[in-house]
Every structure is written in structure tokens, then in C-alpha cells.
Design a protein around this motif. Structure first.
Motif, PDB file in Angstrom:
ATOM      1  N   SER A 190       0.858  -1.175   0.000  1.00 32.29           N
ATOM      2  CA  SER A 190       0.000   0.000   0.000  1.00 32.29           C
ATOM      3  C   SER A 190       0.892   1.223   0.000  1.00 32.29           C
ATOM      4  CB  SER A 190      -0.892   0.010   1.248  1.00 32.29           C
ATOM      5  OG  SER A 190      -1.515   1.266   1.377  1.00 32.29           O
ATOM      6  N   GLU A 191       0.567   2.211  -0.817  1.00 34.86           N
ATOM      7  CA  GLU A 191       1.360   3.437  -0.859  1.00 34.86           C
ATOM      8  C   GLU A 191       1.229   4.241   0.434  1.00 34.86           C
ATOM      9  OE1 GLU A 191       0.206   5.481  -4.403  1.00 34.86           O
ATOM     10  OE2 GLU A 191       1.262   4.045  -5.691  1.00 34.86           O
ATOM     11  N   LYS A 192       0.215   3.923   1.239  1.00 40.66           N
ATOM     12  CA  LYS A 192      -0.013   4.665   2.479  1.00 40.66           C
ATOM     13  C   LYS A 192       0.848   4.161   3.635  1.00 40.66           C
ATOM     14  CE  LYS A 192      -4.705   5.897   1.258  1.00 40.66           C
ATOM     15  NZ  LYS A 192      -6.102   5.879   1.644  1.00 40.66           N
ATOM     16  N   THR A 193       1.363   2.939   3.512  1.00 37.44           N
ATOM     17  CA  THR A 193       2.196   2.386   4.579  1.00 37.44           C
ATOM     18  C   THR A 193       3.467   1.816   3.981  1.00 37.44           C
ATOM     19  OG1 THR A 193       1.329   0.140   4.453  1.00 37.44           O
ATOM     20  CG2 THR A 193       0.118   1.686   5.850  1.00 37.44           C
ATOM     21  N   LYS A 194       4.434   1.521   4.817  1.00 41.23           N
ATOM     22  CA  LYS A 194       5.669   0.920   4.320  1.00 41.23           C
ATOM     23  C   LYS A 194       5.650  -0.596   4.412  1.00 41.23           C
ATOM     24  CE  LYS A 194       7.920   1.631   8.767  1.00 41.23           C
ATOM     25  NZ  LYS A 194       9.032   2.224   9.457  1.00 41.23           N
ATOM     26  N   TYR A 195       4.561  -1.184   4.889  1.00 38.77           N
ATOM     27  CA  TYR A 195       4.469  -2.618   5.057  1.00 38.77           C
ATOM     28  C   TYR A 195       3.766  -3.264   3.873  1.00 38.77           C
ATOM     29  CZ  TYR A 195       5.819  -1.441   9.753  1.00 38.77           C
ATOM     30  OH  TYR A 195       6.508  -0.957  10.826  1.00 38.77           O
ATOM     31  N   GLY A 196       4.114  -4.510   3.597  1.00 38.62           N
ATOM     32  CA  GLY A 196       3.498  -5.226   2.498  1.00 38.62           C
ATOM     33  C   GLY A 196       3.351  -6.693   2.829  1.00 38.62           C
ATOM     34  N   GLN A 197       2.919  -7.430   1.852  1.00 33.72           N
ATOM     35  CA  GLN A 197       2.766  -8.870   1.961  1.00 33.72           C
ATOM     36  C   GLN A 197       3.407  -9.491   0.732  1.00 33.72           C
ATOM     37  OE1 GLN A 197      -1.554  -8.785   1.987  1.00 33.72           O
ATOM     38  NE2 GLN A 197      -1.555  -9.531   4.083  1.00 33.72           N
ATOM     39  N   HIS A 198       3.837 -10.739   0.856  1.00 32.69           N
ATOM     40  CA  HIS A 198       4.276 -11.401  -0.361  1.00 32.69           C
ATOM     41  C   HIS A 198       3.657 -12.787  -0.465  1.00 32.69           C
ATOM     42  CE1 HIS A 198       7.530 -13.317   2.035  1.00 32.69           C
ATOM     43  NE2 HIS A 198       7.471 -14.241   1.121  1.00 32.69           N
ATOM     44  N   LEU A 199       3.381 -13.136  -1.720  1.00 28.33           N
ATOM     45  CA  LEU A 199       2.755 -14.409  -2.036  1.00 28.33           C
ATOM     46  C   LEU A 199       3.702 -15.189  -2.941  1.00 28.33           C
ATOM     47  CD1 LEU A 199      -0.827 -13.161  -2.976  1.00 28.33           C
ATOM     48  CD2 LEU A 199      -0.039 -13.995  -0.763  1.00 28.33           C
ATOM     49  N   ARG A 200       3.948 -16.429  -2.600  1.00 22.89           N
ATOM     50  CA  ARG A 200       4.747 -17.316  -3.443  1.00 22.89           C
ATOM     51  C   ARG A 200       3.763 -18.250  -4.146  1.00 22.89           C
ATOM     52  NH1 ARG A 200      10.120 -18.540  -3.277  1.00 22.89           N
ATOM     53  NH2 ARG A 200      10.271 -17.455  -1.274  1.00 22.89           N
ATOM     54  N   HIS A 201       3.663 -18.120  -5.477  1.00 21.25           N
ATOM     55  CA  HIS A 201       2.785 -18.950  -6.293  1.00 21.25           C
ATOM     56  C   HIS A 201       3.608 -20.110  -6.848  1.00 21.25           C
ATOM     57  CE1 HIS A 201      -0.362 -15.818  -6.386  1.00 21.25           C
ATOM     58  NE2 HIS A 201       0.651 -14.977  -6.460  1.00 21.25           N
ATOM     59  N   LEU A 202       3.174 -21.358  -6.599  1.00 25.52           N
ATOM     60  CA  LEU A 202       3.902 -22.538  -7.055  1.00 25.52           C
ATOM     61  C   LEU A 202       2.990 -23.408  -7.916  1.00 25.52           C
ATOM     62  CD1 LEU A 202       5.656 -23.493  -3.693  1.00 25.52           C
ATOM     63  CD2 LEU A 202       6.633 -22.218  -5.611  1.00 25.52           C
ATOM     64  N   LEU A 203       3.453 -23.714  -9.121  1.00 19.29           N
ATOM     65  CA  LEU A 203       2.716 -24.561 -10.051  1.00 19.29           C
ATOM     66  C   LEU A 203       3.322 -25.958  -9.996  1.00 19.29           C
ATOM     67  CD1 LEU A 203       0.558 -24.603 -12.339  1.00 19.29           C
ATOM     68  CD2 LEU A 203       2.443 -24.163 -13.929  1.00 19.29           C
ATOM     69  N   PHE A 204       2.484 -26.985  -9.803  1.00 18.42           N
ATOM     70  CA  PHE A 204       3.027 -28.332  -9.676  1.00 18.42           C
ATOM     71  C   PHE A 204       2.300 -29.336 -10.555  1.00 18.42           C
ATOM     72  CE2 PHE A 204      -0.311 -28.229  -6.462  1.00 18.42           C
ATOM     73  CZ  PHE A 204      -0.924 -29.463  -6.607  1.00 18.42           C
ATOM     74  N   VAL A 205       2.991 -30.433 -10.821  1.00 17.13           N
ATOM     75  CA  VAL A 205       2.440 -31.583 -11.534  1.00 17.13           C
ATOM     76  C   VAL A 205       2.761 -32.815 -10.704  1.00 17.13           C
ATOM     77  CG1 VAL A 205       2.645 -30.583 -13.849  1.00 17.13           C
ATOM     78  CG2 VAL A 205       4.549 -31.906 -12.899  1.00 17.13           C
ATOM     79  N   ASP A 206       2.086 -33.928 -11.008  1.00 17.21           N
ATOM     80  CA  ASP A 206       2.438 -35.180 -10.351  1.00 17.21           C
ATOM     81  C   ASP A 206       3.868 -35.528 -10.738  1.00 17.21           C
ATOM     82  OD1 ASP A 206      -0.055 -35.451  -9.172  1.00 17.21           O
ATOM     83  OD2 ASP A 206      -0.882 -36.525 -10.889  1.00 17.21           O
ATOM     84  N   ALA A 207       4.681 -35.889  -9.766  1.00 18.88           N
ATOM     85  CA  ALA A 207       6.076 -36.221 -10.030  1.00 18.88           C
ATOM     86  C   ALA A 207       6.150 -37.561 -10.752  1.00 18.88           C
ATOM     87  CB  ALA A 207       6.870 -36.273  -8.730  1.00 18.88           C
ATOM     88  N   PRO A 208       7.000 -37.647 -11.775  1.00 20.72           N
ATOM     89  CA  PRO A 208       7.143 -38.931 -12.465  1.00 20.72           C
ATOM     90  C   PRO A 208       7.780 -39.969 -11.542  1.00 20.72           C
ATOM     91  CG  PRO A 208       8.732 -37.329 -13.299  1.00 20.72           C
ATOM     92  CD  PRO A 208       7.846 -36.611 -12.326  1.00 20.72           C
ATOM     93  N   GLU A 209       7.402 -41.220 -11.730  1.00 23.79           N
ATOM     94  CA  GLU A 209       8.016 -42.303 -10.965  1.00 23.79           C
ATOM     95  C   GLU A 209       9.467 -42.443 -11.392  1.00 23.79           C
ATOM     96  OE1 GLU A 209       6.601 -43.997  -8.499  1.00 23.79           O
ATOM     97  OE2 GLU A 209       4.809 -42.777  -8.751  1.00 23.79           O
ATOM     98  N   LEU A 210      10.277 -43.029 -10.566  1.00 25.98           N
ATOM     99  CA  LEU A 210      11.703 -43.154 -10.833  1.00 25.98           C
ATOM    100  C   LEU A 210      11.970 -43.887 -12.145  1.00 25.98           C
ATOM    101  CD1 LEU A 210      14.479 -42.460  -9.819  1.00 25.98           C
ATOM    102  CD2 LEU A 210      14.476 -44.565  -8.490  1.00 25.98           C
ATOM    103  N   ASP A 211      11.243 -44.980 -12.414  1.00 26.13           N
ATOM    104  CA  ASP A 211      11.440 -45.733 -13.661  1.00 26.13           C
ATOM    105  C   ASP A 211      11.073 -44.888 -14.873  1.00 26.13           C
ATOM    106  OD1 ASP A 211      12.275 -47.905 -12.220  1.00 26.13           O
ATOM    107  OD2 ASP A 211      10.309 -48.887 -12.227  1.00 26.13           O
ATOM    108  N   GLU A 212       9.967 -44.169 -14.764  1.00 25.03           N
ATOM    109  CA  GLU A 212       9.512 -43.304 -15.858  1.00 25.03           C
ATOM    110  C   GLU A 212      10.526 -42.193 -16.109  1.00 25.03           C
ATOM    111  OE1 GLU A 212       5.860 -40.150 -16.606  1.00 25.03           O
ATOM    112  OE2 GLU A 212       5.530 -41.825 -15.235  1.00 25.03           O
TER     113      GLU A 212
END
Length: 132
Positions: free
Chosen positions: A100-122
Motif C-alpha cells: 500500500s502506498e499509504k504504509t511501508k508494510y506489504g505482503q508477499h505471495l509465493r505462487h507454485l505450479l506443480f504436476v504429479d512427479a514422475p516415478e523413478l522408472d519413468e
């Protein structure tokens, strides 16, 4: 005890329990004012795209130091499917800072996109070219 009954915290039109912001999709979302960081997990659409509108599958009110290439276990706690666990792979990460321009404090968001992890053999077949 006498007098009018108190309303629960966050109830009423003058409540400041949640801050409202507009996300990238143009939707109004609420963020808890008392928290300064969050990690939002999104399941990839068609294997590699961010869902539209961005609707996180999981929100954790902490900044988890996860990045592209990291893996973790995702466990479903929904009644009826409770305990279903799968390993997932983060394929994209974005950091968003809200202020906010009215204060010096903010928030942060970490957006993470994921998929099913492949199996070791795959994964081995993919990296080594399969059994030719």
C-alpha cells in the motif's frame, strides 16, 4: 452477564479481519491482514499451464522456501479421500509483492505450479532414452 451480546471477531460490515485485493484474473480475493506471507499451490492444467482463473488447491500462511525442481508429498485431508498421498514436482514459481502506498508494510505471495512427479522408472526412461 448483562448488556448486548458481542459479535464474533470478523463479523460485521466494518471488520478489518481481511484485506481485499484484486488478483491477476480481476477477481476480488481476501487476505488475512495479520499475515505477511503465504504460499499458494496450483495444480498445472494440461501438464504445464497455470489454471485460469488462478484458483489455488492449497494455501499455507507461511513463505515456504520451495522453488522450481523441488518435490514434496501432497496428502489429501478431505473426508472420504483422507490419506491419499502423491509426490508432486514444482515446475514454476512466481513471487508477488503486495503493498500500500499509504504504509511501508506489504505482503508477499509465493505462487507454485506443480504436476504429479514422475516415478523413478519413468524418469529414468525419459532421461536415458528408454529401453531401445
Amino acid at each position: 452477564m448483562s448488556g448486548p451480546r458481542k459479535r464474533p471477531s470478523g463479523a460485521g460490515s466494518n471488520s478489518t479481519r481481511f484485506a481485499e485485493i484484486t488478483n491477476r484474473a480481476g477477481e476480488r480475493i481476501k487476505i488475512p491482514v495479520v499475515k505477511d506471507a503465504a504460499t499458494l499451490f496450483y495444480r498445472a492444467v494440461d501438464g504445464e499451464r497455470w489454471p485460469t482463473p488462478r484458483d489455488p488447491q492449497v494455501i499455507i500462511l507461511r513463505d515456504l522456501q520451495l522453488d522450481e525442481g523441488d518435490t514434496f508429498r501432497l496428502t489429501n485431508l478431505t473426508p472420504g479421500t483422507m490419506g491419499q498421498t502423491g509426490k508432486v514436482l514444482i515446475i514454476a514459481a512466481e513471487l508477488e509483492v503486495l503493498f500500500s502506498e499509504k504504509t511501508k508494510y506489504g505482503q508477499h505471495l509465493r505462487h507454485l505450479l506443480f504436476v504429479d512427479a514422475p516415478e523413478l522408472d519413468e524418469l529414468s526412461d525419459t532421461l536415458l532414452g528408454g529401453d531401445e
